[in-house]
Scaffold this motif. Structure first.
Motif, PDB file in Angstrom:
ATOM      1  N   ILE A 257       0.839  -1.205   0.000  1.00  0.00           N
ATOM      2  CA  ILE A 257       0.000   0.000   0.000  1.00  0.00           C
ATOM      3  C   ILE A 257       0.874   1.256   0.000  1.00  0.00           C
ATOM      4  N   GLN A 258       1.924   1.215   0.790  1.00  0.00           N
ATOM      5  CA  GLN A 258       2.827   2.383   0.851  1.00  0.00           C
ATOM      6  C   GLN A 258       3.493   2.651  -0.501  1.00  0.00           C
ATOM      7  N   GLU A 259       3.867   1.586  -1.198  1.00  0.00           N
ATOM      8  CA  GLU A 259       4.467   1.756  -2.521  1.00  0.00           C
ATOM      9  C   GLU A 259       3.489   2.403  -3.495  1.00  0.00           C
ATOM     10  N   LYS A 260       2.251   1.939  -3.443  1.00  0.00           N
ATOM     11  CA  LYS A 260       1.236   2.527  -4.324  1.00  0.00           C
ATOM     12  C   LYS A 260       0.968   3.985  -3.966  1.00  0.00           C
ATOM     13  N   LYS A 261       0.933   4.259  -2.676  1.00  0.00           N
ATOM     14  CA  LYS A 261       0.708   5.644  -2.239  1.00  0.00           C
ATOM     15  C   LYS A 261       1.840   6.556  -2.724  1.00  0.00           C
ATOM     16  N   LYS A 262       3.076   6.044  -2.665  1.00  0.00           N
ATOM     17  CA  LYS A 262       4.218   6.833  -3.148  1.00  0.00           C
ATOM     18  C   LYS A 262       4.108   7.074  -4.652  1.00  0.00           C
ATOM     19  N   SER A 263       3.738   6.017  -5.380  1.00  0.00           N
ATOM     20  CA  SER A 263       3.578   6.175  -6.830  1.00  0.00           C
ATOM     21  C   SER A 263       2.509   7.213  -7.152  1.00  0.00           C
ATOM     22  N   MET A 264       1.422   7.175  -6.404  1.00  0.00           N
ATOM     23  CA  MET A 264       0.355   8.142  -6.633  1.00  0.00           C
ATOM     24  C   MET A 264       0.826   9.574  -6.345  1.00  0.00           C
ATOM     25  N   ASN A 265       1.536   9.744  -5.256  1.00  0.00           N
ATOM     26  CA  ASN A 265       2.037  11.087  -4.913  1.00  0.00           C
ATOM     27  C   ASN A 265       3.048  11.590  -5.951  1.00  0.00           C
ATOM     28  N   ASP A 266       3.876  10.677  -6.469  1.00  0.00           N
ATOM     29  CA  ASP A 266       4.824  11.065  -7.514  1.00  0.00           C
ATOM     30  C   ASP A 266       4.100  11.502  -8.783  1.00  0.00           C
TER      31      ASP A 266
END
Length: 351
Positions: A257-266
Motif C-alpha cells: 500500500i505504501q508503494e502505491k501511495k508513493k507512486s500516486m504522490n509522484d
C-alpha cells in the motif's frame, strides 16, 4: 683658345655623366625598375618589389585578399612571399624561399611586372602588376582594410539579427511542440494515476479482519467451556498463533500500500508540474499560434483531465489512509483480545 674650349666641354660632359649616374642610374642602367609594382581588383591587392644584385634577383610579394566565411562575413588575409632567382634582361626565373616548389616566370620593366601562370591565388594565364610607389600601395591597403572592417561589422549585425529571428522562430516552434507534448503527457499520466487502485489491498485486509474475528470467536467458545483439557488449550494457542500470522500478513500488505501511495504522490507531483508548465507556455504563444482555438481546446481538456485525476487520487489517498488505519487497529485489537483470552485461560486452569 680652341684647346681651352675643348677642355671645358670635356669637363662639362664628365659632370653630366656623374650627375646622371647618381640621380638616374636606375633609368640609365641596362634594366630600369620601378619602386614597386601593384595589382588590384575588387578583392585583392598585390604589391611586388624587385631587387637585383650582380648575379641574382630578389622579389618580395605582399598580398592582401578579402575572404568570406560561411556567413559571408569578410576578413582581410595578408601574406608575404619572397622569391629569388635569375634575371636575364627583363626575364625572371624565380623560386620561393626556401628553395622549393614550382618555378615562377615573369618579365619586368620600368612600367610593369608580368607573371606567367597563377600567383597568389590568381588563376590566370598572366598577372600584370603596374609600376607603383609603396605609398600608393599603403594607401590602397588602408582603404581596403577600412572597407572590409565596415562591411564585416554590417554583415555581423545582419547575421546576428537573422540568427535572433531564426532562434525566435525555433523557440516559438519548440513551445508549440511543448504544449502538444505536455497535453499528451497530462492525459497519459492521468490515466496511470487513475489506474492505481487499492481495492485488492482493502479486500485483503477486510478478509483478514473477518477471519481474525472468527478465530477470536472460536477462542471464546473454548474459554466458555466448564473445563478444558490440555489438548484443547494447545489448540487455543495454535489458533492465537494463526491470528498472529494474519496480523503479520496485514503488516506485509502495508508495504504494498505504501508503494502505491508513493507512486500516486509522484504522479500527482508530475501532473501538477505539467499543468503549471502548459498554462505558462500556452499564455506565451496563444496570441500568435496557428489554429489557436483548436489547440486551446486540446490544452484545456488536458488540464481538466489532469486536474480531475489529481482530485480523485487525493480523495482515494485520504480514504485508504483512513481505512488502513481502521483495519489495522481492529486487527491488532482482535489479536490482543486473543492473547488475553489465552492468558486468562492459562491462569484459570493452571496450564
Amino acid at each position: 683658345m680652341r684647346g681651352k674650349n675643348k677642355a671645358t666641354i670635356i669637363i662639362i660632359a664628365l659632370i653630366v655623366v656623374v650627375a646622371l649616374g647618381f640621380a638616374g642610374y636606375r633609368y640609365l642602367s641596362p634594366l630600369s625598375l620601378a619602386e614597386g609594382y601593384l595589382y588590384e581588383d575588387s578583392s585583392q591587392l598585390l604589391y611586388a618589389k624587385v631587387t637585383p644584385d650582380e648575379k641574382n634577383v630578389k622579389v618580395e610579394i605582399s598580398a592582401a585578399k578579402v575572404e568570406k566565411d560561411t556567413d559571408d562575413i569578410p576578413t582581410l588575409k595578408s601574406d608575404t612571399q619572397e622569391y629569388t632567382g635569375t634575371i636575364d634582361g627583363g626575364k625572371l626565373i624565380l623560386k620561393p624561399q626556401p628553395d622549393s616548389g614550382a618555378e615562377l616566370h615573369a618579365t619586368v620593366s620600368a612600367e610593369e611586372l608580368v607573371f606567367q601562370g597563377a600567383i597568389a591565388d590568381i588563376q590566370s594565364t598572366e598577372t600584370k602588376l603596374l609600376a607603383s610607389q609603396a605609398a600608393t600601395y599603403e594607401k590602397k591597403l588602408q582603404d581596403l582594410t577600412e572597407q572590409v572592417t565596415q562591411e564585416a561589422e554590417q554583415k555581423k549585425k545582419e547575421v546576428a539579427e537573422r540568427r535572433a529571428k531564426e532562434q525566435e522562430r525555433v523557440d516559438f516552434a519548440k513551445k508549440v511542440e511543448r504544449t502538444t507534448k505536455l497535453a499528451a503527457d497530462l492525459l497519459e499520466t492521468a490515466q496511470y494515476l487513475t489506474e492505481i487502485q487499492f481495492s485488492e489491498e482493502t479486500s485483503f485486509n477486510q478478509e483478514q479482519v473477518t477471519e481474525l474475528q472468527g478465530l477470536l470467536d472460536e477462542l471464546g467458545q473454548y474459554a466458555k467451556q466448564p473445563s478444558i483439557h490440555k489438548t484443547e488449550f494447545e489448540v487455543m494457542q495454535g489458533t492465537a498463533s494463526s491470528m498472529k500470522v494474519l496480523v503479520d500478513g496485514m503488516n506485509t500488505m502495508d508495504a504494498t500500500i505504501q508503494e502505491k501511495k508513493k507512486s500516486m504522490n509522484d504522479l500527482i507531483a508530475v501532473l501538477e508540474t505539467d499543468i503549471k508548465d502548459i498554462k505558462s507556455v500556452w499564455e506565451e504563444i496563444k496570441a500568435t499560434v496557428p489554429d489557436a482555438q483548436k489547440r486551446e481546446e486540446t490544452v484545456n481538456q488536458a488540464i481538466k483531465t489532469g486536474t480531475e485525476a489529481i482530485q480523485k487520487a487525493k480523495q482515494q489517498l485520504a480514504t485508504i489512509e483512513k481505512e488502513q488505519a481502521g483495519l489495522k487497529q481492529s486487527a491488532n485489537k482482535l489479536y490482543q483480545d486473543a492473547v488475553n483470552v489465552i492468558s486468562q485461560t492459562k491462569t484459570k486452569y493452571a496450564f
